[in-house]
Design an enzyme around this catalytic site. Structure first.
Site, PDB file in Angstrom:
ATOM      1  N   ILE A   1     -38.138 -72.228 -47.915  1.00 49.78           N
ATOM      2  CA  ILE A   1     -39.395 -71.832 -47.278  1.00 49.78           C
ATOM      3  C   ILE A   1     -40.147 -73.062 -46.782  1.00 49.78           C
ATOM      4  CG2 ILE A   1     -41.557 -70.572 -47.538  1.00 49.78           C
ATOM      5  CD1 ILE A   1     -39.020 -68.851 -47.841  1.00 49.78           C
ATOM      6  N   LYS A   2     -40.451 -73.062 -45.497  1.00 50.55           N
ATOM      7  CA  LYS A   2     -41.233 -74.162 -44.920  1.00 50.55           C
ATOM      8  C   LYS A   2     -42.708 -73.960 -45.252  1.00 50.55           C
ATOM      9  CE  LYS A   2     -40.062 -75.710 -40.748  1.00 50.55           C
ATOM     10  NZ  LYS A   2     -39.692 -75.695 -39.314  1.00 50.55           N
ATOM     11  N   ILE A   3     -43.274 -74.973 -45.877  1.00 52.55           N
ATOM     12  CA  ILE A   3     -44.674 -74.948 -46.308  1.00 52.55           C
ATOM     13  C   ILE A   3     -45.398 -76.118 -45.648  1.00 52.55           C
ATOM     14  CG2 ILE A   3     -46.239 -75.172 -48.288  1.00 52.55           C
ATOM     15  CD1 ILE A   3     -44.701 -72.589 -48.425  1.00 52.55           C
TER      16      ILE A   3
END
Length: 219
Positions: free
Chosen positions: A87-89
């Site tokens: 997941i890109k945060i």
């Protein structure tokens, strides 16, 4: 160095994966929107093609919302592929909170929009699986993007930090060479740049000469 492809174009992913050089994929909402296909459908197709980390982006601003979104994104992926979900945060204080909690829940994260070694260090300490410094955008504003890759790699090596560095916002093949020379773990590269990396004018000339010479050989 691993090569990730920065696209959600299934045709490009299939073709470049067939070369044997693609280790993962990074996507974002803009890239997915360009595909014109339902999100769940396209991401599951990507996971079928590439057996490696696939980054899906959370677009919330608050940590709790990022965590909910991350879990929702994971649920949209077929169970057998979930080991590769990342997941890109965004690199913000709220993002760091989300990274810390997601790590405890076993969800991999890729902290994106990193523009300094300080940010990369904080992301790693919070538990990020990957950090993505955007070198091209730094170049665009007159800074030397590769300088922060050098700084980050030195720090991470000094302290045996396990977080992997993804060199992002690649603008040209030289960026990839420089990233590799500095020991970066990964470069995420647009398809157009990958195709340029595979070509050289002297290779083309050489092939043409060999083919022409072969025609002259008596069979």
């Amino acid at each position: 160095m691993k090569i990730f492809i920065d696209t959600a174009d299934l045709d490009e992913i299939k073709e470049l994966a067939s070369w044997g050089i693609v280790d993962g994929v990074t996507t974002n909402p803009t890239l997915v929107a360009k595909s014109g296909r339902p999100f769940k459908e396209i991401i599951n197709e990507i996971f079928k093609i590439v057996d490696g980390p696939i980054s899906l982006e959370a677009v919330s601003e608050k940590a709790d919302d990022m965590i909910k979104e991350a879990k929702s994104l994971v649920s949209k992926v077929s169970e057998k592929y979930r080991k590769n979900v990342t997941i890109k945060i965004p690199m913000t204080p709220e993002g760091l909170k989300a990274v810390k909690k997601l790590k405890k829940e076993g969800i991999k994260t890729n902290v994106t929009l990193v523009f300094s070694a300080n940010q990369a260090l904080f992301a790693a300490k919070a538990g990020a699986s990957f950090v993505s410094p955007f070198i091209g955008r730094l170049d665009d504003i007159g800074q030397e993007g590769m300088q922060i890759i050098e700084e980050i790699m030195e720090i991470f090596v000094n302290y045996d930090i396990e977080t992997e560095v993804i060199v992002a916002s690649i603008r040209h093949p030289i960026h990839v060479i420089e990233a590799a020379r500095l020991g970066a773990d990964i470069a995420t590269v647009p398809p157009t740049i990958i195709r340029k990396m595979a070509r050289h004018s002297l290779t083309d000339v050489g092939i043409e000469k060999f083919l022409n010479d072969w025609k002259k050989v008596k069979k």
